[in-house]
Design an enzyme around this catalytic site. Structure first.
Site, mmCIF file in Angstrom:
data_model
loop_
_atom_site.group_PDB
_atom_site.id
_atom_site.type_symbol
_atom_site.label_atom_id
_atom_site.label_comp_id
_atom_site.label_asym_id
_atom_site.label_seq_id
_atom_site.Cartn_x
_atom_site.Cartn_y
_atom_site.Cartn_z
ATOM 1 N N ASP A 11 0.841 -1.199 0.000
ATOM 2 C CA ASP A 11 0.000 0.000 0.000
ATOM 3 C C ASP A 11 0.881 1.256 0.000
ATOM 4 O OD1 ASP A 11 -2.199 1.869 0.657
ATOM 5 O OD2 ASP A 11 -3.274 0.023 1.135
ATOM 6 N N SER B 158 -7.096 3.869 -1.754
ATOM 7 C CA SER B 158 -7.225 2.429 -1.497
ATOM 8 C C SER B 158 -8.538 1.857 -1.991
ATOM 9 C CB SER B 158 -7.137 2.161 0.003
ATOM 10 O OG SER B 158 -5.843 2.377 0.474
ATOM 11 N N HIS C 106 -12.555 10.798 0.111
ATOM 12 C CA HIS C 106 -13.737 10.426 0.902
ATOM 13 C C HIS C 106 -14.906 11.368 0.620
ATOM 14 C CE1 HIS C 106 -11.707 7.530 3.659
ATOM 15 N NE2 HIS C 106 -10.653 8.267 3.388
ATOM 16 N N ARG D 268 -4.745 15.133 5.140
ATOM 17 C CA ARG D 268 -4.247 13.799 4.787
ATOM 18 C C ARG D 268 -4.419 13.549 3.286
ATOM 19 N NH1 ARG D 268 -3.407 9.140 8.102
ATOM 20 N NH2 ARG D 268 -4.026 7.162 7.198
ATOM 21 N N ASP D 269 -5.470 14.123 2.718
ATOM 22 C CA ASP D 269 -5.657 14.057 1.264
ATOM 23 C C ASP D 269 -5.315 15.403 0.630
ATOM 24 O OD1 ASP D 269 -6.634 11.463 1.602
ATOM 25 O OD2 ASP D 269 -8.669 12.201 1.941
ATOM 26 N N ARG E 178 -9.560 14.426 11.448
ATOM 27 C CA ARG E 178 -10.160 13.183 10.932
ATOM 28 C C ARG E 178 -9.520 11.933 11.508
ATOM 29 N NH1 ARG E 178 -8.218 11.974 4.859
ATOM 30 N NH2 ARG E 178 -8.522 9.866 5.628
ATOM 31 N N ARG F 52 -11.853 3.339 11.079
ATOM 32 C CA ARG F 52 -12.348 2.315 10.152
ATOM 33 C C ARG F 52 -12.009 0.922 10.670
ATOM 34 N NH1 ARG F 52 -8.397 3.649 5.109
ATOM 35 N NH2 ARG F 52 -6.403 3.191 6.085
ATOM 36 N N ARG G 198 -17.128 7.724 0.457
ATOM 37 C CA ARG G 198 -16.382 6.475 0.647
ATOM 38 C C ARG G 198 -16.779 5.816 1.963
ATOM 39 N NH1 ARG G 198 -9.797 5.601 0.298
ATOM 40 N NH2 ARG G 198 -9.668 4.330 2.173
ATOM 41 N N GLY G 199 -16.842 4.501 1.949
ATOM 42 C CA GLY G 199 -17.478 3.782 3.044
ATOM 43 C C GLY G 199 -16.634 3.417 4.244
ATOM 44 N N ASP G 200 -15.350 3.092 4.045
ATOM 45 C CA ASP G 200 -14.619 2.463 5.164
ATOM 46 C C ASP G 200 -14.677 3.288 6.441
ATOM 47 O OD1 ASP G 200 -12.911 4.337 3.962
ATOM 48 O OD2 ASP G 200 -11.092 3.135 4.172
ATOM 49 N N ARG G 201 -14.475 4.586 6.305
ATOM 50 C CA ARG G 201 -14.443 5.442 7.489
ATOM 51 C C ARG G 201 -15.806 6.069 7.800
ATOM 52 N NH1 ARG G 201 -9.277 6.097 9.223
ATOM 53 N NH2 ARG G 201 -7.554 5.812 7.754
ATOM 54 N N LYS H 149 -5.869 -2.160 7.111
ATOM 55 C CA LYS H 149 -6.077 -2.440 5.688
ATOM 56 C C LYS H 149 -6.861 -3.732 5.469
ATOM 57 C CE LYS H 149 -3.588 1.108 4.382
ATOM 58 N NZ LYS H 149 -4.073 2.210 3.535
ATOM 59 N N ASP I 115 1.907 3.290 3.079
ATOM 60 C CA ASP I 115 0.802 4.239 3.089
ATOM 61 C C ASP I 115 0.565 4.843 4.468
ATOM 62 O OD1 ASP I 115 -1.537 5.495 1.769
ATOM 63 O OD2 ASP I 115 -2.542 4.412 3.383
ATOM 64 N N HIS J 188 1.461 8.686 5.350
ATOM 65 C CA HIS J 188 0.474 9.709 5.731
ATOM 66 C C HIS J 188 0.916 10.536 6.938
ATOM 67 C CE1 HIS J 188 -2.874 9.022 3.070
ATOM 68 N NE2 HIS J 188 -2.989 7.750 3.381
ATOM 69 N N ASP K 4 -1.457 -0.156 -4.643
ATOM 70 C CA ASP K 4 -2.761 0.395 -5.013
ATOM 71 C C ASP K 4 -2.681 1.865 -5.426
ATOM 72 O OD1 ASP K 4 -2.063 1.003 -2.375
ATOM 73 O OD2 ASP K 4 -4.144 1.010 -1.674
ATOM 74 N N HIS K 5 -1.613 2.556 -5.021
ATOM 75 C CA HIS K 5 -1.384 3.982 -5.344
ATOM 76 C C HIS K 5 -0.102 4.375 -4.654
ATOM 77 C CE1 HIS K 5 -2.444 4.815 -1.221
ATOM 78 N NE2 HIS K 5 -3.492 4.024 -1.377
ATOM 79 N N HIS L 76 -1.603 10.917 -0.847
ATOM 80 C CA HIS L 76 -1.218 9.975 -1.898
ATOM 81 C C HIS L 76 -0.605 10.748 -3.069
ATOM 82 C CE1 HIS L 76 -4.684 7.177 -0.410
ATOM 83 N NE2 HIS L 76 -3.679 7.238 0.435
HETATM 84 O O1 LIG Z 1 -6.523 6.857 5.202
HETATM 85 C C1 LIG Z 1 -7.412 6.992 4.335
HETATM 86 O O2 LIG Z 1 -8.618 6.975 4.589
HETATM 87 C C2 LIG Z 1 -7.004 7.199 2.892
HETATM 88 C C3 LIG Z 1 -6.612 8.639 2.696
HETATM 89 O O3 LIG Z 1 -7.731 9.463 2.852
HETATM 90 O O4 LIG Z 1 -5.941 6.351 2.554
HETATM 91 P P1 LIG Z 1 -6.214 4.945 1.799
HETATM 92 O O5 LIG Z 1 -6.982 5.270 0.569
HETATM 93 O O6 LIG Z 1 -4.824 4.443 1.479
HETATM 94 O O7 LIG Z 1 -6.939 4.076 2.735
HETATM 95 MN MN LIG Z 2 -3.976 2.449 -0.092
HETATM 96 MN MN LIG Z 3 -3.649 6.077 2.238
#
Ligand SMILES: O=C(O)[C@@H](CO)OP(=O)(O)O
Ligand SMILES: [Mn+2]
Ligand SMILES: [Mn+2]
Length: 546
Positions: free
Chosen positions: A21, A72, A133, A163-164, A199, A206, A278-281, A353, A419, A423, A460-461, A491
């Site tokens: 990552d 990601s 996100h 972070r972004d 954040r 997540r 975006r869903g994860d967070r 991850k 990654d 960050h 992935d990036h 990223h």
């Molecule tokens: O930490 C995250 O949420 C993102 C950056 O906003 O990173 P990644 O896409 O690598 O999960």
């Molecule tokens: Mn990633």
């Molecule tokens: Mn990242």
């Protein structure tokens, strides 16, 4: 079932995909923690094994434009599904541009819900234009529309990014936005930022890594409990003064108060939009709003609100129940089709991850396909610059055990280090992060050899490949006024490697570099290594079979 390839029976042993990552290939070594790292294994791989570059950003992964970096979600979606879908960022922007979002039942219920109560709509989300996100333009459009539809009060709960986007850029967003809110407010409409925080400090945890963050977010957004400031600009300035050197993502929480009273608590009858796509967070805070029986922290009270997410965050769990824009319908993933072809699959990463190699890989579904085994290694809950090795060794242990078990035909893992440490903006820690991955990679590859398998090593990036903002003209690291380098936490737009680790085919296999090669070409490549034709929906394989 996927058909058998006629030209190649497949690698006899297991086929492994390793995602490093945040490992991009920069144009220049200046400011690259990857270039600075001692990494004998990767050096050997690049020198002696077939390797190509893959596009991992912009339209190649379904982002609106080639100015958008990869991330990601879109990266693992593309790898796992072998296809490029228009992703959340693009779908939401289009729905707003066409106005379709306002016609949808979810938006109408948000407005109607608020009007039947106190007339308050809350917007909670990541407050930047990072487009990973969320995007602040989406928020702006919703504020304008809410006013046009007769909502009386808007309260924004702003999660500071850094972070972004550049690491201390919060005021570049907060100051103009507070000015904009001042302009749209009038006798009948009152729109203000009401609470917030970094954040990585509140709300946007997540994969169940640290629910205490969500608890903190709940206290400021819903209960209005926290240190008070008169407005968000004053909050950012004040918090920076109290926490010198703290970058935006790590700033503590704040509440906007008036005469000692929080201006934006969330009450029965209000509407709440979580505006990240975006869903994860987004999943944990959504659960806190939606679940009747909830035991992750004490909510004190659960306001009865009309809640919507910008997108649906989990297609299996149907989370949230109400969403403003339909997510990409990611179909025919490798997880699904390898399962249908009777192939046993193993997926592993550490908590940070884990969902990337399971939920994102399988098209934003939290459920397993038949024959899938998932193993999560619990992540440390510390600032990662303090533990740049993270759980790389433990992930390697798990992969080695799974390879030795002989149970799996294909295995995948994600090493988070490049990654997560990238960050933090800490260059030295990021070099150690890359070195930890290199060491673990060496161990996993030995086990691949022992099992008679082959591996694809990719990313992935980018992230650790550019640890400083580069000066646009000189292409050298940009400097702050005190002469220090400007750390870059986001990223990158760089391509990523695809290395074929193959000691079994006797030179029969190679990789084809094409002009458009991208992450979505990996799925078919894995299928071919397994001796299978790709699914018709997947982008072409880059495996060269001599
Ligand atoms: O930490 C995250 O949420 C993102 C950056 O906003 O990173 P990644 O896409 O690598 O999960
Ligand atoms: Mn990633
Ligand atoms: Mn990242």
């Amino acid at each position: 079932m996927l058909q058998k390839l006629s030209s190649f029976a497949g690698v006899q042993g297991p086929v492994v995909v390793i995602v490093m990552d945040g490992y991009g290939l920069p144009k220049s070594d200046a400011g690259s923690a990857i270039a600075a790292a001692r990494k004998p294994t990767l050096d050997r791989l690049f020198a002696s094994y077939p390797n190509i570059r893959l596009r991992a950003h912009g339209t190649a992964v379904g982002m609106p434009s080639d100015d958008d970096m990869g991330n990601s979600e879109v990266g693992h979606n593309a790898i796992g599904a072998g296809q490029v879908y228009s992703q959340g960022a693009a779908l939401v922007a289009n729905a707003i541009a066409s106005g379709a979002i306002w016609q949808g039942a979810a938006w109408q219920e948000i407005v109607a819900g608020a009007k039947s109560g106190r007339g308050v709509v809350h917007f909670i989300g990541l407050f930047s234009d990072g487009n990973v996100h969320s995007h602040i333009d989406h928020l702006k459009a919703m504020v304008v529309q809410a006013k046009a539809e007769g909502v009386k009060t808007v309260r924004i709960h702003a999660l500071l990014d850094g972070r972004d986007v550049p690491e201390t850029s919060a005021l570049d967003y907060v100051v103009p936005f507070e000015a904009f809110l001042g302009e749209v407010s009038d006798a009948g409409f009152d729109a203000r930022i009401a609470s917030g925080g970094g954040r990585q400090y509140i709300t946007m945890d997540r994969y169940d890594a640290n629910w205490a963050m969500v608890d903190k977010g709940w206290k400021v957004h819903v209960l209005g409990e926290g240190p008070q400031f008169p407005n968000a600009t004053a909050a950012v300035n004040g918090l920076r003064e109290q926490n010198p050197g703290t970058i935006d993502q790590d700033l503590p929480e704040f509440v906007i108060g008036e005469n000692g009273k929080a201006i934006g608590t969330i009450e029965d009858g209000d509407s709440v939009v979580f505006f990240n796509f975006r869903g994860d967070r987004a999943i944990e805070i959504t659960r806190a709003f939606e679940e009747a029986a909830f035991n992750k922290f004490d909510r004190v009270r659960q306001p009865r609100v009309t809640y919507a997410g910008m997108l649906q965050y989990d297609g299996d769990l149907k989370l949230p129940a109400r969403f403003l824009v339909a997510p990409p319908a990611i179909k025919d993933t490798t997880g699904e089709w390898f399962a249908k072809s009777g192939i046993a699959q193993f997926a592993c990463s550490e908590t940070q991850k884990f969902g990337h190699v399971t939920y994102f890989w399988n098209g934003n579904r939290s459920g397993k396909f038949d024959g899938e085994t998932w193993q999560e290694i619990p992540s440390d809950v510390v600032p990662f610059e303090q533990r740049p090795w993270m759980k790389a060794a433990e992930i390697a242990d798990a992969m080695i055990a799974a390879l030795q078990s002989g149970q799996y035909r294909t295995l995948r893992c994600n090493f988070a280090n490049g990654d997560m440490v990238g960050h933090t903006g800490n260059f030295f820690a990021a070099t150690l992060a890359v070195e930890a991955v290199d060491l673990s990679l060496a161990r996993v590859l030995q086990a691949v050899d022992a099992a008679g398998g082959a591996a694809l090593i990719t990313a992935d990036h980018g992230n650790a490949d550019e640890m400083y903002e580069l000066d646009k003209k000189t292409k050298q690291p940009a400097q702050n006024s005190d002469g220090s380098f400007k750390a870059k936490t986001a990223h990158t737009l760089n391509p990523v490697p695809l290395i074929l680790y193959d000691n079994v085919s006797g030179g029969k296999l190679g990789l084809k570099q094409t002009a458009t090669a991208g992450l979505s070409n990996i799925a078919a490549t894995v299928a071919n290594l397994l001796g299978l034709e790709k699914h018709a929906a997947w982008d072409e394989s880059v495996l060269d079979i001599k």
